[in-house]
Design an enzyme around this catalytic site. Structure first.
Site, PDB file in Angstrom:
ATOM      1  N   GLY A  91      28.709  51.050  26.865  1.00 55.45           N
ATOM      2  CA  GLY A  91      27.751  50.283  27.643  1.00 55.45           C
ATOM      3  C   GLY A  91      26.946  51.212  28.525  1.00 55.45           C
ATOM      4  O   GLY A  91      26.972  52.441  28.363  1.00 55.45           O
ATOM      5  N   ASP A  99      29.462  39.426  37.914  1.00 56.40           N
ATOM      6  CA  ASP A  99      28.881  39.583  36.575  1.00 56.40           C
ATOM      7  C   ASP A  99      29.664  38.755  35.554  1.00 56.40           C
ATOM      8  O   ASP A  99      29.987  39.226  34.458  1.00 56.40           O
ATOM      9  CB  ASP A  99      28.855  41.053  36.168  1.00 56.40           C
ATOM     10  CG  ASP A  99      27.865  41.323  35.024  1.00 56.40           C
ATOM     11  OD1 ASP A  99      27.003  40.456  34.767  1.00 56.40           O
ATOM     12  OD2 ASP A  99      27.945  42.393  34.404  1.00 56.40           O
TER      13      ASP A  99
END
Length: 335
Positions: free
Chosen positions: A68, A188
Site C-alpha cells: 500500500g 479509516d
C-alpha cells in the site's frame, strides 16, 4: 489531544545483524503495555502483551501478500506460528506522514479483542539483510487470512445474505466498541481495512490513521502535526472534512458507509472526488437508499433508520459503538 509524535521517536533506521534486535521502542515508557523478553522466547507467539523485540532468525517462509501507500505486507512463519509481517516504508513525498503512520499503527498494539488484529511485536531496528534504507520499521501481527470485506463485497459471486452482513457488521461494531472504550479512534474504517478470518470473523486492521485520545477525553481538536488524519474520502466524516474536532463518532460515520456497502454491494458514490467531498459537507450527500429493494422490508426499514443515524452530519446524533452492538444483534436475532 491526539497522541503526540515526540521528535525523539523519529529515529533513523539501524543496520544490525540477524540476531535478536532490541528496538528503540524499548527506550520509551508505555505504562505496563510492553513486554520485552530478556532472552529468546520458545513456543507460540500468542502472548498477552506485545514485544519490542523481533527475533529475525526465527522468521521463515517470508512471502509477499500485498502493498500500500505506506508499506508492504508479508506472510511468514514466526516462532512456530503463521504471522503477517508489515514493513512500513518512508514516503518520499511526505516523510513525516509515513513516520506518523508507523507510530499510529501501534496505538492499539496493547489491546486484545477478537475483532481487532493482534500486534505481536514491532521494532524500528531492521537488519540490513531484511530491510533497506526506505524502511522505517516492521510490525509482526497475527495472520488473519487473505480476504478482506472489500474483496467479499465486490470481488466474488458468493452470496452475502442478511444473516451474514449483519454478523459482519456486528463484528466491526464490537471491535469499535472495544477500541473506543480504550480511547482509540481508528479513522479509516472501510471494507478494505476489515479482514475476514477462515472462521468467517471480521477483524479491524490498519491503524495507520488512528489517534489515541487522552483519558476521559471524548473529542479532540485535529493537531496540525498529524497530517495523515482523515482516512479514505468516501468514508470520512463531515467534521473531519471541515477540519473540526475528531471523536469516536467519526468512526461511526465510516461504519455507516461500510454497512451500506455490505447491504447493497455497490459503490457509495460516483463522480469527481472534489464534487463528492463538497456535496457531503454542503448538501448532506449520502449513499442512496432510494430504489433499493432491500430497504423495503421491515428489517430493511430499520436498517435504513440506523444508517441515517450513523451518517448524520451532526456527530452528536450518531449512536455510539456501545449502542450499535445490541441494535445490530437484535436485528440479527430477527433474521
Amino acid at each position: 489531544m491526539p497522541s503526540p509524535i515526540p521528535i525523539t521517536r523519529l529515529l533513523p533506521n539501524q543496520s544490525l545483524d540477524l540476531g535478536t534486535c532490541s528496538s528503540p521502542l524499548a527506550k520509551y515508557s508505555f505504562g505496563n503495555t510492553l513486554q520485552v523478553p530478556a532472552q529468546r522466547p520458545h513456543g507460540k507467539v500468542a502472548s498477552r502483551l506485545w514485544s519490542t523485540v523481533i527475533h529475525w532468525k526465527e522468521l521463515r517462509s517470508v512471502e509477499p501478500v500485498g502493498s500500500g501507500g505506506f508499506g508492504s505486507v508479508y506472510k511468514a512463519e514466526y516462532l512456530g506460528d503463521t504471522v503477517a509481517l508489515k514493513r512500513v516504508k518512508k514516503c518520499t513525498k511526505n516523510k513525516l506522514a509515513s513516520r506518523q503512520s508507523f507510530w499510529a499503527e501501534l496505538n492499539a498494539a496493547h489491546l486484545r479483542q477478537g475483532n481487532i488484529v493482534r500486534v505481536i511485536a514491532a521494532t524500528t531496528c531492521v537488519p540490513v539483510d531484511f530491510g533497506d534504507e526506505s524502511s522505517i520499521g516492521t510490525i509482526v501481527m497475527e495472520f488473519v487470512g487473505n480476504r478482506n470485506l472489500q474483496q467479499i463485497i465486490y470481488g466474488c459471486a458468493e452470496p452475502l445474505g442478511e444473516d451474514r452482513w449483519l454478523r459482519y457488521s456486528a463484528d466491526i461494531a464490537r471491535g469499535l466498541r472495544f477500541l473506543h472504550s480504550h480511547g482509540v479512534v481508528h479513522l479509516d474504517i472501510k471494507p478494505a481495512n476489515v479482514l475476514v478470518s477462515s472462521e468467517d470473523v471480521c477483524k479491524i486492521c490498519d491503524f495507520g490513521c488512528s489517534v489515541k485520545l487522552d483519558y476521559g477525553c471524548e473529542e479532540s481538536a485535529i493537531s496540525p502535526h498529524v497530517s495523515h488524519v482523515g482516512g479514505t474520502y468516501t468514508h470520512r466524516a463531515p467534521e473531519l472534512l471541515k477540519g473540526e474536532g475528531l471523536s469516536p463518532k467519526a468512526d461511526i460515520f465510516s461504519f455507516g458507509i461500510t454497512l451500506w456497502q455490505l447491504i447493497t454491494r455497490e459503490q457509495p458514490y460516483t463522480g469527481d472526488r472534489q464534487h463528492v467531498l463538497y456535496a457531503v459537507v454542503a448538501h448532506n450527500l449520502r449513499p442512496s437508499v432510494q430504489d433499493q429493494p432491500v430497504f423495503g422490508t421491515e428489517r430493511g426499514r430499520l436498517c435504513r433508520t440506523l444508517l441515517g443515524r450513523c451518517w448524520s452530519g451532526d456527530g452528536r446524533c450518531r449512536p455510539s459503538a456501545q449502542e450499535l452492538v445490541p441494535r445490530l444483534e437484535q436485528l440479527r436475532s430477527n433474521v
